[in-house]
Write an enzyme that holds these catalytic residues in place. Structure first.
Site, PDB file in Angstrom:
ATOM      1  N   PRO A 120       0.777  -1.249   0.000  1.00 55.92           N
ATOM      2  CA  PRO A 120       0.000   0.000   0.000  1.00 55.92           C
ATOM      3  C   PRO A 120       0.806   1.296   0.000  1.00 55.92           C
ATOM      4  O   PRO A 120       0.734   2.098   0.926  1.00 55.92           O
ATOM      5  CB  PRO A 120      -0.837  -0.136   1.265  1.00 55.92           C
ATOM      6  CG  PRO A 120       0.026  -0.927   2.193  1.00 55.92           C
ATOM      7  CD  PRO A 120       0.757  -1.907   1.306  1.00 55.92           C
ATOM      8  N   CYS A 121       1.539   1.543  -1.074  1.00 55.73           N
ATOM      9  CA  CYS A 121       2.310   2.777  -1.180  1.00 55.73           C
ATOM     10  C   CYS A 121       1.399   4.005  -1.262  1.00 55.73           C
ATOM     11  O   CYS A 121       1.842   5.115  -0.996  1.00 55.73           O
ATOM     12  CB  CYS A 121       3.280   2.709  -2.350  1.00 55.73           C
ATOM     13  SG  CYS A 121       2.519   2.324  -3.927  1.00 55.73           S
ATOM     14  N   HIS A 122       0.113   3.793  -1.574  1.00 56.45           N
ATOM     15  CA  HIS A 122      -0.824   4.921  -1.611  1.00 56.45           C
ATOM     16  C   HIS A 122      -1.073   5.485  -0.214  1.00 56.45           C
ATOM     17  O   HIS A 122      -1.567   6.599  -0.083  1.00 56.45           O
ATOM     18  CB  HIS A 122      -2.157   4.505  -2.256  1.00 56.45           C
ATOM     19  CG  HIS A 122      -2.894   3.437  -1.514  1.00 56.45           C
ATOM     20  ND1 HIS A 122      -2.587   2.093  -1.644  1.00 56.45           N
ATOM     21  CD2 HIS A 122      -3.915   3.507  -0.620  1.00 56.45           C
ATOM     22  CE1 HIS A 122      -3.405   1.381  -0.875  1.00 56.45           C
ATOM     23  NE2 HIS A 122      -4.212   2.216  -0.243  1.00 56.45           N
TER      24      HIS A 122
END
Length: 157
Positions: A120-122
Site C-alpha cells: 500500500p504505497c498509496h
C-alpha cells in the site's frame, strides 16, 4: 509469466505472476482489452483485489515474488505494516526501518513499488498531511485513500 488485465473503479490494472507469486500490479493509462479468463496463478490476486474494491477486504494474503534490492524489500515490507485506513509519511517509514536520514531513499523505494494497492504505497503522505507523488497518479491515490476513509482514524505513527 502469466498476465491478466482487470477493470476497477479507478481504471485498468495489469497483474503479472508466476507459480511463485504475484510479480506486479500496475495501472494502465492506455486502453487495453480486459482478460476474459484469468490465469490460475492470478485468480486469488484478482479475487482479493475485487473484494478490496467492494470494501469486503482490508488485508491481502497473496504470495509475492518481487525483485528488488534488500533496501527496497525492507521498505516494501514496512509499507505492508500500515493498516487499512491509516497513513504514514516517508520520514516515519525511514524511522521505522532504523534511520531517519534515509528518507529520500525510502521515498525512491516507495516509488519503485511494483505491486500497487497490495503493497500500500498509496498510504504514504507528506509529513504535513499533503498528498505526495503516486505512480498511478494523484487522482488514483486520492480515490484509494477516500475508499479506505470510513476506517481512517489518523496516521499510523
Amino acid at each position: 509469466m502469466q498476465t491478466a488485465i482487470i477493470n476497477t473503479p479507478i481504471g485498468l490494472l495489469e497483474l503479472k505472476g508466476t507459480s511463485e507469486g504475484l510479480v506486479s500490479v500496475v495501472f494502465l493509462n492506455e486502453e487495453a482489452v480486459t482478460s476474459t479468463t484469468i490465469p490460475e496463478v492470478l485468480v486469488v490476486a484478482v479475487t482479493q483485489l475485487q473484494e478490496y474494491f467492494k470494501r469486503k477486504r482490508k488485508d491481502f494474503t497473496i504470495p509475492l515474488s518481487i525483485a528488488g534490492t534488500s533496501f527496497q524489500q525492507k521498505v516494501w515490507n514496512e509499507l505492508c505494516t500500515i493498516p487499512y485506513g491509516k497513513t504514514a509519511s516517508y520520514l516515519q517509514i525511514a524511522k521505522q526501518i532504523g534511520d531517519p536520514k534515509v528518507i529520500r531513499a525510502a521515498a525512491s523505494a516507495n516509488g519503485k513499488n511494483p505491486i500497487s494497492i497490495i503493497i500500500p504505497c498509496h498510504r504514504i503522505i507528506g509529513s504535513d498531511g499533503s498528498l505526495t507523488g503516486y505512480a498511478g497518479g494523484l487522482h488514483r491515490k486520492k480515490w484509494l485513500l477516500e475508499h479506505e476513509s470510513p476506517y481512517t482514524q489518523g496516521t499510523l505513527f
